[in-house]
Enzyme design. Structure first.
Site: not given
Ligand code: EPZ
Length: 420
Positions: A22-23, A92, A116, A121-125, A307, A329, A399
């Site tokens: 999926k991912n 998301r 969620c 889970r911010p998207i600031d980065l 995960d 995480l 999902r």
């Molecule tokens: C991906 O989510 C996966 N989703 C998640 O899988 C997985 O848990 C996660 O990576 C970590 O491995 C998909 O691939 C679709 P991140 P993602 O950005 O990309 C913080 C599942 O069960 N962060 O690597 O959203 C964030 O809050 C799911 O299949 C910021 O602070 O994860 C987290 O603490 C759930 N600012 C950390 O970084 C940002 O702009 C890692 O998040 C982005 C992230």
């Protein structure tokens, strides 16, 4: 609403095929926006999140033919750049269209995904990286509005934190940018590797794939022409079935799986006393009725995946000593703890650390799924609990797990899907 009814205590045996990841499929689908030509995706998992993202392409004006595991997508017809709240709020990962829409069309509006169950889970980065590439971004009315009328510019991006989705968005944006983009502190997950390889196969020069420094030479706005893409095996689905074998002390075989991608889970299960036969794309796990306790910390790939944290916690309830599990995480990824305790587990939480004390047995009960992986942990616990466990709110499972109950039933589990 559907729920799963599980009668615990059955040993598993036999073999199952692992579905596409999926991912990996989600960023691959988003990347098709970088092209105005048809592209075929194969080995897609048959799960709701994939259908949701394909629906978003359709709403954006793309032409999508989808049949369980295969999608033919033609985004040459795409005529909208607005990713609406109705879809993004369901999933998301829809934020993954931000980079490619902006790169191809020079503007887009994407609904803010919001938090969620597992954390903020911010998207600031994602946003600061796109700004560094010259995008003008404002947040208005719950939408991210981004513009780069003269195209995105290559830039040096240093991520403060390793982010999977952020790395994916920037790789896609950089593919059509003017000049070279260097991503420092990039994520190294196999899903990122697949995305980069798909873009390389379309003629883009990318160096450092699978490392923490990725260098992408953009096409100066020229859309890509992709070859067919076969989605890699789902390492989290595979890990979940390994845990099913471990918790039931069974022997099962997984087919169409990449053992390298699940090294971290295999290592921990070996430390707990399970043994493995690994050949080509096949893994056989032999469970152990006297599992040792485990100590694990979630971290980025190739470390132990967040995960898989919930599923290992379920397995740890059956170990013969105290296990310690630290989640690094996501701040709120312990929603399964209280539900596992409803089944008789003895788990104590302190901040981001869970202590899992051994129990003699779990007992079936009604439990509530709270997020995707938490749900699968409850199913795993149900496989060994005495009597019947009903797992409610399984729309979370749907999902991301392709036919979970069908695959478990084919291994001999007593599990069925019913309606409330
Ligand atoms: C991906 O989510 C996966 N989703 C998640 O899988 C997985 O848990 C996660 O990576 C970590 O491995 C998909 O691939 C679709 P991140 P993602 O950005 O990309 C913080 C599942 O069960 N962060 O690597 O959203 C964030 O809050 C799911 O299949 C910021 O602070 O994860 C987290 O603490 C759930 N600012 C950390 O970084 C940002 O702009 C890692 O998040 C982005 C992230």
């Amino acid at each position: 609403m559907d729920y799963l009814k599980i009668k615990g205590g059955t040993k598993l045996s036999g073999s199952i095929q692992i579905s596409g990841a999926k991912n990996s499929a989600l960023p691959v689908i988003a990347a098709t926006i970088l092209s105005d030509k048809p592209v075929k995706l194969i080995n897609l998992p048959n799960v709701v999140d994939i259908r949701t993202l394909l629906k978003l392409l359709d709403i954006l004006g793309g032409t999508v033919e989808h049949n369980d595991t295969v999608a033919n997508i033609d985004n040459g017809t795409m005529n909208s750049t607005k990713a609406v709240y109705e879809i993004v709020s369901q999933m998301r990962a829809s934020i993954l269209v931000l980079g490619p829409l902006l790169a191809r069309f020079g503007e887009c509006e994407v609904s803010l995904p919001g938090g969620c169950a597992i954390g903020q889970r911010p998207i600031d980065l994602h946003l600061t990286a796109l700004e560094a590439m010259g995008a003008k971004i404002e947040i208005k009315g719950g939408y991210v509005r981004a513009e780069a009328p003269n195209g995105l510019q290559g830039a040096k991006i240093v991520f403060d934190k390793i982010t999977v989705g952020g790395t994916e968005n920037i790789v896609m944006a950089a593919a059509l940018a003017h000049g070279t983009t260097t991503i420092i502190n990039a994520a190294k997950e196999p899903e990122i590797v697949q995305l980069c390889e798909m873009i390389v196969d379309a003629g883009v020069n990318i160096k450092g794939i699978g490392t923490s420094e990725i260098i992408i030479e953009g096409t100066r706005g020229k859309p890509l022409t992709f070859k067919d893409v076969e989605i890699i095996p789902d390492r989290i689905e595979a890990g979940t079935y390994l845990c099913a074998a471990a918790i039931t002390a069974s022997t099962i075989t997984l087919e169409k799986v990449n053992a390298t991608h699940i090294d971290a889970s295999i290592d921990k299960l070996e430390a707990m006393g399970c043994t493995f036969d690994i050949e080509d794309e096949k893994i056989t796990i032999h469970g152990n009725s006297r599992l040792k306790p485990v100590s694990l910390i979630t971290t980025e790939y190739p470390g132990f995946p967040t995960d898989m944290q919930a599923q290992f916690m379920a397995v740890a309830t059956m170990a013969i000593g105290e296990s310690v599990i630290e989640e690094r995480l996501f701040e709120n990824r312990f929603m399964h703890v209280s539900e596992l305790n409803r089944l008789g587990a003895d788990i104590w939480l302190k901040g981001s650390i869970a202590a899992v004390n051994p129990v003699v047995e779990l007992n079936g009960a009604d439990v509530m799924a709270t997020d995707l992986r938490a749900s699968s942990a409850l199913v795993l616990a149900g496989l060994v609990a005495n009597g019947t466990t009903n797992v409610h709110r399984i729309y979370h499972l749907d999902r991301g797990y392709d036919n979970l109950e069908g695959k478990l039933a084919s291994l001999g589990a007593d599990i069925s899907r019913l309606s409330e």
